[in-house]
Design an enzyme around this catalytic site. Structure first.
Site, PDB file in Angstrom:
ATOM      1  N   SER A 186       0.198   0.787  21.749  1.00  0.00           N
ATOM      2  CA  SER A 186       0.331   1.051  20.310  1.00  0.00           C
ATOM      3  C   SER A 186       0.067  -0.104  19.370  1.00  0.00           C
ATOM      4  O   SER A 186       0.024   0.093  18.159  1.00  0.00           O
ATOM      5  CB  SER A 186       1.710   1.605  20.013  1.00  0.00           C
ATOM      6  OG  SER A 186       1.732   2.965  20.352  1.00  0.00           O
ATOM      7  N   LYS A 224       6.675  -2.125  10.707  1.00  0.00           N
ATOM      8  CA  LYS A 224       6.562  -0.772  11.265  1.00  0.00           C
ATOM      9  C   LYS A 224       7.915  -0.090  11.096  1.00  0.00           C
ATOM     10  O   LYS A 224       8.958  -0.729  11.315  1.00  0.00           O
ATOM     11  CB  LYS A 224       6.181  -0.874  12.752  1.00  0.00           C
ATOM     12  CG  LYS A 224       5.961   0.480  13.443  1.00  0.00           C
ATOM     13  CD  LYS A 224       5.481   0.299  14.888  1.00  0.00           C
ATOM     14  CE  LYS A 224       5.184   1.624  15.569  1.00  0.00           C
ATOM     15  NZ  LYS A 224       4.700   1.476  16.955  1.00  0.00           N
ATOM     16  N   SER A 246       0.356   4.012  18.232  1.00  0.00           N
ATOM     17  CA  SER A 246       1.222   4.548  17.212  1.00  0.00           C
ATOM     18  C   SER A 246       1.419   3.646  15.991  1.00  0.00           C
ATOM     19  O   SER A 246       1.867   4.124  14.952  1.00  0.00           O
ATOM     20  CB  SER A 246       2.593   4.841  17.827  1.00  0.00           C
ATOM     21  OG  SER A 246       3.234   3.633  18.202  1.00  0.00           O
TER      22      SER A 246
HETATM   23  N1  GLN Z   1      -0.097   6.151  23.017  1.00  0.00           N
HETATM   24  C1  GLN Z   1       0.954   5.896  23.944  1.00  0.00           C
HETATM   25  C2  GLN Z   1       1.932   7.039  23.941  1.00  0.00           C
HETATM   26  O1  GLN Z   1       1.709   7.973  23.270  1.00  0.00           O
HETATM   27  C3  GLN Z   1       1.618   4.586  23.626  1.00  0.00           C
HETATM   28  C4  GLN Z   1       2.607   4.629  22.553  1.00  0.00           C
HETATM   29  C5  GLN Z   1       3.173   3.283  22.242  1.00  0.00           C
HETATM   30  O2  GLN Z   1       2.691   2.273  22.727  1.00  0.00           O
HETATM   31  N2  GLN Z   1       4.210   3.282  21.440  1.00  0.00           N
HETATM   32  O3  GLN Z   1       2.906   7.005  24.609  1.00  0.00           O
END
Ligand code: GLN
Length: 476
Positions: free
Chosen positions: A183, A84, A159
């Site tokens: 995410s 990532k 994400s």
């Molecule tokens: N979807 C969540 C957010 O927007 C989690 C993001 C993540 O886990 N990096 O904060």
């Protein structure tokens, strides 16, 4: 060359040993696949194919010189992975999929990357994500959204959008990913792959672009529990460069995987199966619950009574930490200036700055911390009765691109079943458990107490011996 499909670490190692194919052939196969299909998916931000080919040749030379036994001492020799794009990679661009860092080349690697390199994994490049890991759909990337390989009109989840889409597309065997509020689990579930969000502090955060430091958890996405176990035993463990990493022994997950959890007690958190859960998601998770029951697991309902406060508490704590962590990107040390931040990032910096400001701190930030404590206690209480919990990952199947981009609150609600786990710092394993009528994947999560990764893997492994959802792959 044998057909290279439904590959796993074990199958590749077997093939290298038997000389069915060389590492170079395997790496070329994946590179060709990425070159052919990733223009549709957009899962990579940077590719490092030349370096990968060189490493592949070196791996082949090692196998030729030292014999196939060398694989035992180099557990990821010749295994193609990707990172990532928030994991720092020495000499390779690390952008966090954000315009601010579009030209940033770190002079060091994150601990996770160094450990994978020491195990002789071969990286094919860096994977797209929501910028700074802020998002649930992959659409916040400053370099264009990743598409769901099962249907290009749908989001892959975020994400860690590129990590899940690239594994599902069979571009790589596994990917690093991160989970601050869901995410790893959300994209795994939307793309039909498996993901582990480890206990907070189980894996070093050193060298990973920070989102919200008290919530960030460094995990993995792969096609099966077995592959996750083989990699987590390498990345997990104390790191003196991260004071929050725990000095607790790491089990040999992959070797101990095969043992059934005896008298497994699984809890069904009532709050996770209530209003707003789509019918087809409920049906598929219920099917999985039945499978566990047939294997002798004892199922009982439990309650996590503070669940309804998880989203507000998470979005205050997360944004507060985001506003502090992103302060360093001032245009002096790391490339572009603050005007290069995207909409969603600006929104979070503003929310966080507000909830930390004097006069509001008690009402927002401190209150959210109190709620966090209660949510953590909910889990502690539940784990006195059961070994693990089972729940859906997302209240709905994957949604369409642009369906939620106009309404940030709707987007935030995608995380309603994932953020509590991060607030409590416990581990969760996401597994594919079925498909909608339109062939879109659905996922479940097994949630355990701190440091119960081995137990989660055992239960997940058993489930994957009995089902083949994780073996299904999209037609590209
Ligand atoms: N979807 C969540 C957010 O927007 C989690 C993001 C993540 O886990 N990096 O904060």
């Amino acid at each position: 060359m044998t057909v290279l499909q439904n590959l796993s670490i074990a199958k590749l190692q077997e093939g290298y040993k038997n000389k069915d194919f060389s590492v170079r052939e395997v790496v070329d196969f994946f590179i060709e696949r990425i070159e052919k299909h990733d223009n549709k998916i957009n899962s990579f931000t940077t590719t490092t194919f030349d370096q990968a080919r060189k490493l592949a040749n070196m791996a082949d030379e090692k196998i030729a010189k030292d014999g196939p036994d060398i694989i035992a001492g180099n557990p990821l020799l010749g295994i193609p992975l990707a990172y990532k794009d928030i994991y720092s990679t020495k000499g390779v661009k690390t952008t966090a999929s954000a315009r601010v860092l579009e030209n940033y080349v770190p002079s060091f690697s994150s601990t996770v990357v160094s450990r994978l390199e020491d195990a002789e994994a071969i990286s094919l490049g860096k994977l797209n994500c929501d910028a700074w890991a802020h998002g649930s759909s992959g659409e916040n990337s400053d370099f264009g959204p990743t598409k769901n390989p099962w249907n290009l009109e749908y989001v892959p989840g975020g994400s860690s959008s590129g990590s899940a889409a690239a594994v599902a597309s069979e571009f790589i065997i596994a990917a690093t990913a991160s989970d601050t509020g869901g995410s790893i689990r959300l994209p795994s579930s939307f793309c039909g792959v498996s993901g582990i969000k480890p206990t907070y502090g189980r894996v070093s955060r050193y060298g990973v672009v920070a989102m919200a430091s008290s919530l960030d958890s460094m995990g993995l996405i792969a096609s099966s529990v077995e592959d996750l176990a083989r990699i987590l035993e390498i990345t997990a463990g104390k790191d003196f460069k991260d004071a929050t990493s725990w000095d607790i022994e790491v089990a040999s997950y992959s070797k101990e995987l095969n043992e059934q959890v005896k008298e497994l007690r699984i809890g069904i958190p009532a709050e996770y199966f209530g209003k707003g859960l789509s019918g087809v998601v409920k049906e598929k998770v219920d099917d999985a619950i039945k499978k566990f029951e047939e294997q002798g697991a004892q199922i009982q309902e439990v309650s996590l009574p503070h669940s309804e406060y998880a989203i507000p508490a998470y979005y205050i704590i997360m944004a507060s930490e985001v506003s502090s962590n992103l302060a360093r990107y001032d245009g002096i040390r790391f490339g572009n200036g603050r005007d290069a931040f995207g909409e969603e990032t600006k929104r979070r910096i503003m929310l966080g700055t507000f909830s930390l400001s004097s006069g509001y701190k008690d009402e927002y930030y401190n209150k959210a911390q109190e709620v966090r404590r209660l949510i953590t206690k909910d889990f502690t209480d539940a784990f006195e009765k059961v070994d693990m919990l089972i729940a859906p990952v997302s209240p709905t199947p994957p949604f369409k691109l642009r369906e939620k981009t106009e309404d940030p609150l709707q987007m935030y609600l995608s995380d309603i079943l994932t953020v509590s786990v991060n607030l409590a710092g416990v581990p969760a394993l996401s597994l594919p458990c079925g498909f909608t009528q339109d062939e879109l994947p659905i996922g479940l999560q097994l949630i355990g107490p701190k440091f119960s990764e081995l137990k989660l893997f055992r239960a997940g492994y058993e489930y994957q011996q009995l089902t083949d959802w994780h073996k299904r792959k999209p037609q590209l």
